[in-house]
Enzyme design. Structure first.
Site, PDB file in Angstrom:
ATOM      1  N   GLY A 183      30.398 -35.022  14.305  1.00  0.00           N
ATOM      2  CA  GLY A 183      29.741 -34.105  15.214  1.00  0.00           C
ATOM      3  C   GLY A 183      29.035 -32.995  14.455  1.00  0.00           C
ATOM      4  O   GLY A 183      29.084 -32.929  13.216  1.00  0.00           O
ATOM      5  N   ALA A 184      28.402 -32.116  15.188  1.00  0.00           N
ATOM      6  CA  ALA A 184      27.717 -30.974  14.594  1.00  0.00           C
ATOM      7  C   ALA A 184      28.720 -30.115  13.843  1.00  0.00           C
ATOM      8  O   ALA A 184      29.816 -29.836  14.341  1.00  0.00           O
ATOM      9  CB  ALA A 184      27.023 -30.153  15.682  1.00  0.00           C
ATOM     10  N   SER A 201      27.618 -33.718   6.082  1.00  0.00           N
ATOM     11  CA  SER A 201      26.638 -33.612   4.986  1.00  0.00           C
ATOM     12  C   SER A 201      27.321 -33.226   3.683  1.00  0.00           C
ATOM     13  O   SER A 201      27.080 -33.830   2.633  1.00  0.00           O
ATOM     14  CB  SER A 201      25.565 -32.575   5.321  1.00  0.00           C
ATOM     15  OG  SER A 201      24.803 -32.996   6.430  1.00  0.00           O
ATOM     16  N   HIS A 225      21.386 -26.047   3.242  1.00  0.00           N
ATOM     17  CA  HIS A 225      21.628 -27.350   2.612  1.00  0.00           C
ATOM     18  C   HIS A 225      21.037 -27.403   1.209  1.00  0.00           C
ATOM     19  O   HIS A 225      21.681 -27.876   0.269  1.00  0.00           O
ATOM     20  CB  HIS A 225      21.033 -28.475   3.466  1.00  0.00           C
ATOM     21  CG  HIS A 225      21.902 -28.890   4.613  1.00  0.00           C
ATOM     22  ND1 HIS A 225      22.332 -30.183   4.778  1.00  0.00           N
ATOM     23  CD2 HIS A 225      22.413 -28.193   5.652  1.00  0.00           C
ATOM     24  CE1 HIS A 225      23.074 -30.254   5.866  1.00  0.00           C
ATOM     25  NE2 HIS A 225      23.128 -29.068   6.414  1.00  0.00           N
ATOM     26  N   ARG A 226      19.815 -26.919   1.059  1.00  0.00           N
ATOM     27  CA  ARG A 226      19.162 -26.934  -0.261  1.00  0.00           C
ATOM     28  C   ARG A 226      19.923 -26.076  -1.261  1.00  0.00           C
ATOM     29  O   ARG A 226      20.109 -26.471  -2.404  1.00  0.00           O
ATOM     30  CB  ARG A 226      17.719 -26.461  -0.151  1.00  0.00           C
ATOM     31  CG  ARG A 226      16.809 -27.517   0.404  1.00  0.00           C
ATOM     32  CD  ARG A 226      15.366 -27.090   0.348  1.00  0.00           C
ATOM     33  NE  ARG A 226      14.537 -28.184   0.825  1.00  0.00           N
ATOM     34  CZ  ARG A 226      13.297 -28.060   1.201  1.00  0.00           C
ATOM     35  NH1 ARG A 226      12.703 -26.880   1.145  1.00  0.00           N
ATOM     36  NH2 ARG A 226      12.621 -29.100   1.632  1.00  0.00           N
ATOM     37  N   GLU A 266      11.053 -35.615   1.674  1.00  0.00           N
ATOM     38  CA  GLU A 266      10.986 -35.412   3.120  1.00  0.00           C
ATOM     39  C   GLU A 266      10.427 -36.655   3.780  1.00  0.00           C
ATOM     40  O   GLU A 266       9.361 -37.138   3.413  1.00  0.00           O
ATOM     41  CB  GLU A 266      10.146 -34.183   3.436  1.00  0.00           C
ATOM     42  CG  GLU A 266      10.801 -32.917   2.905  1.00  0.00           C
ATOM     43  CD  GLU A 266      10.051 -31.655   3.260  1.00  0.00           C
ATOM     44  OE1 GLU A 266       9.135 -31.711   4.115  1.00  0.00           O
ATOM     45  OE2 GLU A 266      10.391 -30.616   2.679  1.00  0.00           O
TER      46      GLU A 266
END
Length: 168
Positions: free
Chosen positions: A11-12, A17, A51-52, A63
């Site tokens: 889920g969110a 990630s 994230h980066r 991308e």
């Protein structure tokens, strides 16, 4: 023999990630991060920046909001991480693309992959039935995509509260 494929669902803000990144980094770098998100507002800009920053400069970022298969085929390095499939699916739907044809391109790219591939996706089918037809279509398409990829994956993980649960 095909390269290993890992599907990380959750889920969110479940930690999917971060966990997928850690798994990919078990393979010697360099690593390719295939990003499917597009910046449409400040919230998304902040998420992408987070994230980066977490990944650092050792990752090559590509991308690919629509042409995911081509991005996987062109990826350089020793592992590829795709984040995330549900954003890719949403992009395809908004662009009016043929989901079956695009999924076939993804399958072909995964068949041709010579390095481990890690796929991240949001599990959206655990909640209530969405009230509008587009949201139901999206939920159903995501469920079908996840089933298809889970069947071919070597490993499937479900992230819950930052903890990986092994599904396969």
């Amino acid at each position: 023999m095909a390269a290993p494929l890992t599907l990380v669902l959750g889920g969110a803000r479940s930690g999917k990630s971060r966990h997928a990144e850690a798994l990919a980094m078990r393979v010697a770098g360099p690593w390719t991060y295939v990003a499917t998100a597009e910046i449409h507002d400040e919230e998304m800009r902040a998420r992408i920046a987070e994230h980066r920053a977490r990944r650092g400069e050792s990752w090559l970022t590509v991308e690919a909001p629509l042409d995911l298969g081509a991005a996987i085929r062109a990826a350089r390095g020793n592992a590829v991480l795709v984040d995330c499939l549900t954003l890719w699916l949403s992009n395809l739907m908004h662009a009016g693309r043929d989901l079956d044809a695009e999924t076939a391109k993804l399958d072909a790219a995964l068949d041709a992959a010579s390095v481990p591939v890690f796929l991240v996706s949001n599990e959206v089918g655990l909640g209530i039935v969405p009230e509008n037809a587009l949201a139901r279509r999206f939920r159903d398409a995501a469920g079908r995509l996840h089933q298809r990829l889970a069947a071919r994956a070597d490993h499937v993980l479900l992230m819950v509260a930052g903890l990986p649960l092994t599904v396969k």
